[in-house]
Motif scaffolding. Sequence first.
Motif, PDB file in Angstrom:
ATOM      1  N   GLU A  42      12.311  16.203  24.348  1.00  0.00           N
ATOM      2  CA  GLU A  42      11.053  16.597  23.704  1.00  0.00           C
ATOM      3  C   GLU A  42       9.874  16.452  24.669  1.00  0.00           C
ATOM      4  O   GLU A  42       9.026  17.344  24.770  1.00  0.00           O
ATOM      5  N   VAL A  43       9.844  15.329  25.379  1.00  0.00           N
ATOM      6  CA  VAL A  43       8.771  15.086  26.358  1.00  0.00           C
ATOM      7  C   VAL A  43       8.810  16.128  27.472  1.00  0.00           C
ATOM      8  O   VAL A  43       7.787  16.716  27.844  1.00  0.00           O
ATOM      9  N   PHE A 124       4.572  10.910  36.722  1.00  0.00           N
ATOM     10  CA  PHE A 124       3.716  11.818  35.970  1.00  0.00           C
ATOM     11  C   PHE A 124       2.364  11.977  36.660  1.00  0.00           C
ATOM     12  O   PHE A 124       1.747  13.042  36.596  1.00  0.00           O
ATOM     13  N   GLU A 125       1.900  10.907  37.314  1.00  0.00           N
ATOM     14  CA  GLU A 125       0.608  10.959  38.000  1.00  0.00           C
ATOM     15  C   GLU A 125       0.603  12.021  39.105  1.00  0.00           C
ATOM     16  O   GLU A 125      -0.425  12.660  39.357  1.00  0.00           O
ATOM     17  N   ARG A 183       4.749   7.927  26.420  1.00  0.00           N
ATOM     18  CA  ARG A 183       5.915   7.924  25.527  1.00  0.00           C
ATOM     19  C   ARG A 183       7.168   7.441  26.239  1.00  0.00           C
ATOM     20  O   ARG A 183       7.996   6.743  25.638  1.00  0.00           O
ATOM     21  N   MET A 184       7.307   7.802  27.512  1.00  0.00           N
ATOM     22  CA  MET A 184       8.468   7.327  28.263  1.00  0.00           C
ATOM     23  C   MET A 184       8.401   5.816  28.478  1.00  0.00           C
ATOM     24  O   MET A 184       9.423   5.121  28.428  1.00  0.00           O
ATOM     25  N   ASP A 185       7.192   5.297  28.689  1.00  0.00           N
ATOM     26  CA  ASP A 185       7.023   3.852  28.821  1.00  0.00           C
ATOM     27  C   ASP A 185       7.419   3.152  27.532  1.00  0.00           C
ATOM     28  O   ASP A 185       8.075   2.103  27.538  1.00  0.00           O
ATOM     29  N   GLU A 186       7.012   3.732  26.393  1.00  0.00           N
ATOM     30  CA  GLU A 186       7.367   3.165  25.092  1.00  0.00           C
ATOM     31  C   GLU A 186       8.880   3.187  24.885  1.00  0.00           C
ATOM     32  O   GLU A 186       9.465   2.232  24.363  1.00  0.00           O
ATOM     33  N   ASP A 191      13.661   0.766  23.665  1.00  0.00           N
ATOM     34  CA  ASP A 191      15.011   1.309  23.495  1.00  0.00           C
ATOM     35  C   ASP A 191      16.046   0.229  23.832  1.00  0.00           C
ATOM     36  O   ASP A 191      16.305  -0.070  24.988  1.00  0.00           O
ATOM     37  N   PHE A 192      16.662  -0.342  22.784  1.00  0.00           N
ATOM     38  CA  PHE A 192      17.660  -1.403  22.964  1.00  0.00           C
ATOM     39  C   PHE A 192      19.059  -0.962  22.527  1.00  0.00           C
ATOM     40  O   PHE A 192      19.951  -1.788  22.356  1.00  0.00           O
TER      41      PHE A 192
END
Length: 240
Positions: A42-43, A124-125, A183-186, A191-192
């Motif tokens: 999705e990202v 991303f930067e 969102r990827m950081d989250e 994510d476990f």
Amino acid sequence: EKFDDMIDKEMLQTTIAIEQAANRLAEILKGSKSNQSGFQLEVNEKLLDSCNNLMMKIRILIEKSKILQKEIVDQGKGTSSIKDFYKKHNRWTEGLISAAKAVGFGANILVDAADNVVNGQGKFEELVVCAQEIAASTAQLVAASKVKAAAGSLNLIQMSEASKGVSEATGLVVASAKSGAERMDEMELFDFTKLTLHQAKRKEMDSQIKVLELESNLEKERRRLAELRKIHYQLDEDLE
């Protein structure tokens, strides 16, 4: 003496570079759909769509630029030849060539950055910087065209509108990159699903230790703040 050939060549190469960049983005998206799923897909889809939209807007700008360039030459050359016009205005011509080169180069760099991000090998930067560089290059192209364009030219107005489209598309790429990074950081943080029992227990203990450290530091900072306020009040009283 070959400025006219050089401009035609650079404009053509820039158009080809944009087309190739758009094709590469389509291939990257295709690969992403086959290898990824869920949150990550999705990202990446959102990111690649914004990059592809930027390529479309740049393509429109290049076409408008070519039309305006022809108008400038036709109105400015008078009875002289096209070659003579470009030779007479060589600095302007060189600026136009330089801007076109920068746009084509920027498009390829942007796609490289997008490819790396989608494959988990880039930041991303980097994509944000590439998009901003493209916006700067297209602004340079517009500025070079405005120098010689007639006031009130319909083609200049259309090119300026196309430039605004590029700026808006650049903003979307930047927003998609920043949102994707968050969102990827989250996802990495929460994510476990792939943890074993032992790994889950280890991370739980690490998290408890981190919480205690933060609480301790917070309490120390509160005491420090209270002491600073006390000193502040005393200094105010002494000053009065």
